[in-house]
Design an enzyme around this catalytic site. Structure first.
Site, PDB file in Angstrom:
ATOM      1  N   HIS A 134       0.848  -1.184   0.000  1.00 14.02           N
ATOM      2  CA  HIS A 134       0.000   0.000   0.000  1.00 14.02           C
ATOM      3  C   HIS A 134       0.886   1.236   0.000  1.00 14.02           C
ATOM      4  CE1 HIS A 134      -3.965  -1.919   1.202  1.00 14.02           C
ATOM      5  NE2 HIS A 134      -3.103  -2.910   1.355  1.00 14.02           N
ATOM      6  N   ARG A 220       7.483 -11.924  24.904  1.00 14.24           N
ATOM      7  CA  ARG A 220       6.891 -11.048  25.921  1.00 14.24           C
ATOM      8  C   ARG A 220       5.970 -10.002  25.307  1.00 14.24           C
ATOM      9  NH1 ARG A 220      11.820 -12.430  27.117  1.00 14.24           N
ATOM     10  NH2 ARG A 220      12.741 -10.692  25.939  1.00 14.24           N
ATOM     11  N   ASP A 241      -0.962 -19.916  -0.407  1.00 13.50           N
ATOM     12  CA  ASP A 241      -0.406 -20.033  -1.758  1.00 13.50           C
ATOM     13  C   ASP A 241       0.982 -20.643  -1.769  1.00 13.50           C
ATOM     14  OD1 ASP A 241       0.881 -17.920  -0.522  1.00 13.50           O
ATOM     15  OD2 ASP A 241       0.856 -16.613  -2.278  1.00 13.50           O
ATOM     16  N   GLY A 242       1.495 -21.012  -0.578  1.00 15.79           N
ATOM     17  CA  GLY A 242       2.836 -21.561  -0.502  1.00 15.79           C
ATOM     18  C   GLY A 242       3.913 -20.508  -0.407  1.00 15.79           C
ATOM     19  N   ASP A 267      -5.972 -13.166  -2.039  1.00 23.47           N
ATOM     20  CA  ASP A 267      -5.280 -11.878  -2.097  1.00 23.47           C
ATOM     21  C   ASP A 267      -4.681 -11.667  -3.487  1.00 23.47           C
ATOM     22  OD1 ASP A 267      -4.495  -9.416  -1.129  1.00 23.47           O
ATOM     23  OD2 ASP A 267      -2.710 -10.161  -0.092  1.00 23.47           O
ATOM     24  N   ALA A 302       3.568  -8.588  -2.544  1.00 26.16           N
ATOM     25  CA  ALA A 302       2.468  -7.731  -3.005  1.00 26.16           C
ATOM     26  C   ALA A 302       1.310  -8.601  -3.477  1.00 26.16           C
ATOM     27  CB  ALA A 302       2.943  -6.807  -4.119  1.00 26.16           C
ATOM     28  N   GLY A 303       0.545  -9.127  -2.530  1.00 27.55           N
ATOM     29  CA  GLY A 303      -0.560  -9.995  -2.904  1.00 27.55           C
ATOM     30  C   GLY A 303      -0.045 -11.299  -3.492  1.00 27.55           C
TER      31      GLY A 303
END
Length: 381
Positions: A134, A220, A241-242, A267, A302-303
């Site tokens: 983004h 923690r 998707d691996g 995605d 990116a996706g």
């Protein structure tokens, strides 16, 4: 139209053999055995499952939903339908206020026409620290007036909004989103465990692509991942998707969250179904090499370029369960859970429901897709 198959999973039970009767786009009946009358189509040694539901997808077939142009949307939808996605929620990335309104307004018309099943806003109210693919300069704190304008433009078609709980005004925004009938999701966030719990208390019920673009788990400082996993009200997305998550993490999350709280998503971006090269996700250039997408010049994922049938096969292969148990679990994660999480019409092959199904061969490759009683991909038999 009466269909018979060697294996039929309804989303509630596994039938072997099984039959399904379809008319006027709906399921008339389903059952075990040969069927109440001679079959109109004998599918043979295949596995039939409910149509896949992808609630987080940016595009495919060379086009992005952010264009908000009907022909581009139709291209991406057709590509994913041929891979078994019969219900699709179009995702938008971070954009400037006027551009976001334009995109939502355009896609809302596509929802009303039945081309897509809803809109998901993945931004702009996200963390710049966990911006992923983004544009950080366009990210901003959630403004009540902007949220109201966007929801009004969607006119009930915005199904989910991803938000970073640590942003100023985020908890009030979550309440506003939920009151409007949309799902608030936690994602692209540097939130602490406590901030994430506060978001859930405010009404957030989803986790956007768990682990990815999230503050990691520390001994923690458990962060958002643990807060999302331990709350039974939350459904978590996984990109199987691996590339995005290791198989061991998929197994762990499936066991930890249980059968009803994991949703598989793609995605996918415009590069899905295309060759390697340079593409765009919103304003950002994306390089795809060997099928893996990164923001140009970086190692930031990116996706994906995946489809839901790929995610389904990954889930079955890496579940650690026997074949039948793995199929049952994958059907819930790829069809039943995502629809329930977003309040979409019930999926699963049951009398009175939409006749949406996928025919899979022995390798779980798609050989047929039925959507609302019409063949998108016609089986050979």
């Amino acid at each position: 139209m009466l269909l018979t198959a060697e294996t039929l999973l309804t989303g509630r039970e596994l039938l072997r053999p099984g039959w399904i009767d379809v008319s006027n786009g709906l399921v008339d009946g389903v059952g075990a055995g040969a069927g109440p009358r001679p079959a109109d189509r004998t599918l043979g040694a295949v596995t039939v499952v409910p149509g896949f539901v992808d609630t987080h997808v940016h595009g495919g077939g060379g086009t992005n939903f952010s264009a908000a142009v009907r022909s581009d949307t139709a291209t991406a939808v057709d590509f994913h339908r041929r891979h078994g996605t019969t219900t699709l929620v179009a995702s938008l990335v971070t954009a400037a206020p006027d551009e976001l309104l334009r995109q939502v307004t355009g896609l809302a018309g596509d929802v009303r026409e039945g081309l897509i099943d809803g809109i998901h806003l993945e931004g702009p109210w996200l963390s710049t620290v966990r911006c992923g693919a983004h544009q950080p300069t366009l990210m901003r704190d959630p403004d009540p007036a902007e949220i109201d304008r966007v929801l009004a433009a969607g006119a009930g078609t915005v199904r989910m909004i991803t938000i970073a709980p640590e942003r100023q005004g985020a908890l009030a925004a979550i309440e506003r989103i939920v009151d409007a009938g949309a799902v608030a999701a936690v994602g692209h966030t540097e939130a602490s465990y406590e901030q994430t719990r506060a978001a859930i208390a405010a009404g957030a019920t989803a986790g956007t692509h768990l682990f990815n673009a999230m503050r990691p788990i520390n001994t923690r400082d458990p962060g958002p991942v643990i807060a999302l996993l331990e709350d039974p009200r939350v459904t978590v997305e996984l990109i199987t998707d691996g590339v995005h998550v290791d198989p061991a993490l998929y197994r762990h999350v499936s066991r930890s969250a249980g059968p009803d709280r994991v949703s598989l998503i793609t995605d996918a971006i415009s590069a899905a179904g295309m060759s390697d090269g340079t593409y765009h996700l919103g304003p950002l250039a994306v390089d795809v090499v060997d099928g893996v997408a990164h923001v140009a010049g970086t190692q930031t994922i990116a996706g994906s370029t995946a489809t839901m049938d790929h995610q389904f096969r990954f889930a079955v292969k890496h579940s650690g369960l026997d074949r039948d148990e793995a199929l049952i679990a994958a059907v819930r994660q790829a069809s039943i859970n995502p629809a329930r999480a977003l309040g979409l019409p019930a999926t699963g092959l049951a009398a009175g429901g939409s006749a949406d199904l996928v025919v899979l061969d022995a390798d779980l490759a798609v050989t047929g897709v039925l959507r609302q009683g019409s063949w998108v991909v016609t089986p050979n038999k």
